[in-house]
Design a protein around this motif. Sequence first.
Motif, PDB file in Angstrom:
ATOM      1  N   LYS A 117       0.703  -1.403  -0.092  1.00 31.92           N
ATOM      2  CA  LYS A 117       0.059  -0.018   0.110  1.00 31.92           C
ATOM      3  C   LYS A 117       1.008   1.218  -0.112  1.00 31.92           C
ATOM      4  N   ARG A 118       2.011   1.152   0.621  1.00 34.06           N
ATOM      5  CA  ARG A 118       3.067   2.284   0.579  1.00 34.06           C
ATOM      6  C   ARG A 118       4.381   1.660  -0.083  1.00 34.06           C
ATOM      7  N   GLY A 119       4.561   2.201  -0.970  1.00 27.87           N
ATOM      8  CA  GLY A 119       6.280   1.999  -1.668  1.00 27.87           C
ATOM      9  C   GLY A 119       6.274   1.066  -2.588  1.00 27.87           C
ATOM     10  N   ALA A 120       6.978   0.710  -3.097  1.00 28.79           N
ATOM     11  CA  ALA A 120       7.180  -0.393  -4.055  1.00 28.79           C
ATOM     12  C   ALA A 120       7.312  -1.797  -3.495  1.00 28.79           C
ATOM     13  N   GLY A 121       7.184  -2.869  -4.225  1.00 24.78           N
ATOM     14  CA  GLY A 121       7.148  -4.163  -4.021  1.00 24.78           C
ATOM     15  C   GLY A 121       6.101  -5.071  -3.389  1.00 24.78           C
ATOM     16  N   THR A 122       6.016  -6.274  -2.872  1.00 24.42           N
ATOM     17  CA  THR A 122       4.965  -7.044  -2.533  1.00 24.42           C
ATOM     18  C   THR A 122       5.183  -7.321  -0.915  1.00 24.42           C
ATOM     19  N   LEU A 123       4.322  -7.816  -0.644  1.00 26.45           N
ATOM     20  CA  LEU A 123       4.341  -8.485   0.807  1.00 26.45           C
ATOM     21  C   LEU A 123       5.307  -9.367   1.223  1.00 26.45           C
ATOM     22  N   SER A 124       5.980  -9.309   2.359  1.00 25.01           N
ATOM     23  CA  SER A 124       7.030 -10.267   2.743  1.00 25.01           C
ATOM     24  C   SER A 124       6.200 -11.649   3.303  1.00 25.01           C
ATOM     25  N   GLU A 125       7.277 -12.459   3.305  1.00 23.69           N
ATOM     26  CA  GLU A 125       6.671 -13.855   3.666  1.00 23.69           C
ATOM     27  C   GLU A 125       6.121 -14.033   5.099  1.00 23.69           C
ATOM     28  N   MET A 126       6.706 -13.090   5.919  1.00 24.34           N
ATOM     29  CA  MET A 126       6.266 -12.948   7.341  1.00 24.34           C
ATOM     30  C   MET A 126       4.789 -12.323   7.321  1.00 24.34           C
ATOM     31  N   MET A 127       4.527 -11.329   6.395  1.00 21.00           N
ATOM     32  CA  MET A 127       3.173 -10.748   6.408  1.00 21.00           C
ATOM     33  C   MET A 127       2.217 -11.655   5.713  1.00 21.00           C
ATOM     34  N   ILE A 128       2.704 -12.574   4.909  1.00 18.03           N
ATOM     35  CA  ILE A 128       1.597 -13.364   4.276  1.00 18.03           C
ATOM     36  C   ILE A 128       1.682 -14.498   5.496  1.00 18.03           C
ATOM     37  N   GLY A 129       2.507 -14.675   6.219  1.00 16.06           N
ATOM     38  CA  GLY A 129       2.235 -15.635   7.217  1.00 16.06           C
ATOM     39  C   GLY A 129       1.295 -15.267   8.446  1.00 16.06           C
ATOM     40  N   HIS A 130       1.215 -13.909   8.581  1.00 17.03           N
ATOM     41  CA  HIS A 130       0.578 -13.189   9.550  1.00 17.03           C
ATOM     42  C   HIS A 130      -1.117 -13.311   8.714  1.00 17.03           C
ATOM     43  N   TYR A 131      -1.334 -13.043   7.593  1.00 16.75           N
ATOM     44  CA  TYR A 131      -2.647 -13.213   7.067  1.00 16.75           C
ATOM     45  C   TYR A 131      -3.308 -14.684   7.130  1.00 16.75           C
ATOM     46  N   VAL A 132      -2.431 -15.659   7.137  1.00 18.62           N
ATOM     47  CA  VAL A 132      -2.649 -17.106   7.288  1.00 18.62           C
ATOM     48  C   VAL A 132      -2.946 -17.355   8.588  1.00 18.62           C
ATOM     49  N   TYR A 133      -2.417 -16.664   9.685  1.00 16.84           N
ATOM     50  CA  TYR A 133      -2.481 -16.686  11.214  1.00 16.84           C
ATOM     51  C   TYR A 133      -3.882 -16.319  11.387  1.00 16.84           C
ATOM     52  N   ALA A 134      -4.196 -15.171  10.873  1.00  9.75           N
ATOM     53  CA  ALA A 134      -5.476 -14.276  11.178  1.00  9.75           C
ATOM     54  C   ALA A 134      -6.751 -15.357  10.482  1.00  9.75           C
ATOM     55  N   LEU A 135      -6.638 -15.805   9.349  1.00 13.17           N
ATOM     56  CA  LEU A 135      -7.668 -16.572   8.832  1.00 13.17           C
ATOM     57  C   LEU A 135      -7.943 -17.764   9.695  1.00 13.17           C
ATOM     58  N   LYS A 136      -6.824 -18.488  10.366  1.00 11.03           N
ATOM     59  CA  LYS A 136      -6.728 -19.616  11.150  1.00 11.03           C
ATOM     60  C   LYS A 136      -7.630 -19.177  12.522  1.00 11.03           C
ATOM     61  N   VAL A 137      -7.138 -18.413  13.104  1.00  6.55           N
ATOM     62  CA  VAL A 137      -7.805 -17.933  14.368  1.00  6.55           C
ATOM     63  C   VAL A 137      -9.437 -17.424  13.934  1.00  6.55           C
ATOM     64  N   PHE A 138      -9.633 -16.889  12.929  1.00  6.71           N
ATOM     65  CA  PHE A 138     -11.171 -16.264  12.484  1.00  6.71           C
ATOM     66  C   PHE A 138     -11.999 -17.582  12.274  1.00  6.71           C
ATOM     67  N   PHE A 139     -11.276 -18.657  11.422  1.00  7.76           N
ATOM     68  CA  PHE A 139     -12.389 -19.846  11.059  1.00  7.76           C
ATOM     69  C   PHE A 139     -12.390 -20.771  12.144  1.00  7.76           C
ATOM     70  N   ASN A 140     -11.237 -20.774  13.277  1.00 10.60           N
ATOM     71  CA  ASN A 140     -11.528 -21.551  14.490  1.00 10.60           C
ATOM     72  C   ASN A 140     -12.651 -20.999  15.335  1.00 10.60           C
ATOM     73  N   TRP A 141     -12.602 -19.675  15.408  1.00 14.60           N
ATOM     74  CA  TRP A 141     -13.643 -19.019  16.105  1.00 14.60           C
ATOM     75  C   TRP A 141     -15.057 -19.135  15.612  1.00 14.60           C
ATOM     76  N   GLN A 142     -15.290 -19.120  14.197  1.00 11.08           N
ATOM     77  CA  GLN A 142     -16.551 -19.550  13.574  1.00 11.08           C
ATOM     78  C   GLN A 142     -16.782 -20.851  13.594  1.00 11.08           C
ATOM     79  N   LEU A 143     -16.156 -21.971  13.912  1.00 13.79           N
ATOM     80  CA  LEU A 143     -16.299 -23.221  14.062  1.00 13.79           C
ATOM     81  C   LEU A 143     -16.720 -23.308  15.493  1.00 13.79           C
ATOM     82  N   GLU A 144     -16.015 -22.826  16.434  1.00 12.66           N
ATOM     83  CA  GLU A 144     -16.305 -23.232  17.882  1.00 12.66           C
ATOM     84  C   GLU A 144     -17.481 -22.473  18.218  1.00 12.66           C
ATOM     85  N   SER A 145     -18.184 -21.331  17.402  1.00 14.84           N
ATOM     86  CA  SER A 145     -19.352 -20.667  17.769  1.00 14.84           C
ATOM     87  C   SER A 145     -20.535 -21.261  16.953  1.00 14.84           C
TER      88      SER A 145
END
Length: 284
Positions: free
Chosen positions: A62-90
Motif C-alpha cells: 500500500k506504501r512504496g514499491a514491492g510485494t508483501l513479505s513472507e512474514m506478512m503473508i504468514g500473518h494473514y494465514v494466522y488471522a484466517l486460522k484464528v477467525f475460522f476456528n472462532w467461527q467453527l467453535e461458535s
Amino acid sequence: MYQIVGSFKSYLSVLGYSGGTQRSLPACIRDFLAYGQYSSVQAIGPADISMFYEWLHERPLKRGAGTLSEMMIGHYVYALKVFFNWQLESGCILINPLSGLKFTRPVIGYRVPLTLAEVQTLFDAAATLREHAMLHLFYSCGLRRSEAVRLRLSDVHFRGQLLYVRSGKGARRRVIPLPVRVAFSLEQYVLQERGRYWHSGPSFMLNNAGRAMCGDSYAKLLKSLLRKADMRMEISPHYLRHSIATHLLQGGMSMEYVRDFLGHKCLESTQIYARPGAHQIRQL
C-alpha cells in the motif's frame, strides 16, 4: 459481512489478545472479505482461501514499491486460522474451510541472542532501580513487552518469590518463580523509586511522570541503557526474553520447562531458541 469483523475484534479482546493483535488480525480479515466479496461466511470454501493466498503473493504494498513479505503473508494465514476456528467453535460453520490446506511456512531469520557477558554489562550499567527492574522483567522473568505493560503491583509477590502473568499471549496465564536476588531487586524498586507515586494506579512500572510504562517507554529506557553501557547495537526488550530462553536451554534446562517459563503454547515455538550450539553464540 463487515459487521463480523467487529465481532471478531471483541472475541480477541475477551480472550486477552494484545491491543496490537486486536487491530491487526481483524484488518487481515477485512482485506480477505474485501477481496472475495462473499455473501456469507458459510459460502467460503477452500478454493476461495487458496485464491486469496496466491493473490497475497502478488499484491503490491500500500506504501512504496514491492510485494508483501513472507512474514506478512504468514500473518494473514494466522488471522484466517484464528477467525475460522472462532467461527467453527461458535457453531456458525460446520466445516473449517482451512482444513486440509497447507501453506508454506515463512522463513524466519534467527535473532542472535546476547551473550552472558553482554547481559552482565547491561546490569552493570543500570544506575537506577527502575533500570534494574526493567532488565529483570525482560531477562530474568522472560516477559513479553505486552506482559510487562500489563503487569500490576498485585501480580508480584516478593515474599513468595512469584510473579503472575495474568493475561499472556492467547489469554494464557503462568506463574514465574523469582530467584531471591530478583525478588529483592523488584521489591527495592517498588519501595524506593516507585514509592514516590503510590497514588498513580496499579501498574507495576511507572515512568518519570508517575504514569504506567508503555511499550515505547520500555524501548526508550533500554536504548538509553545501551548508550550508557557503550553497547553499539539496536535491540528491543524482546532480545532480553530471547536471550534468557537461549541461556536456559544452553544451561541444560528442559525444553518443556522453558516453554512453560516463556508461556509458549507449543514446543515448536520454543525450539527456535535452541537452534545454535553454545559454540555459535557470539562472544565478546
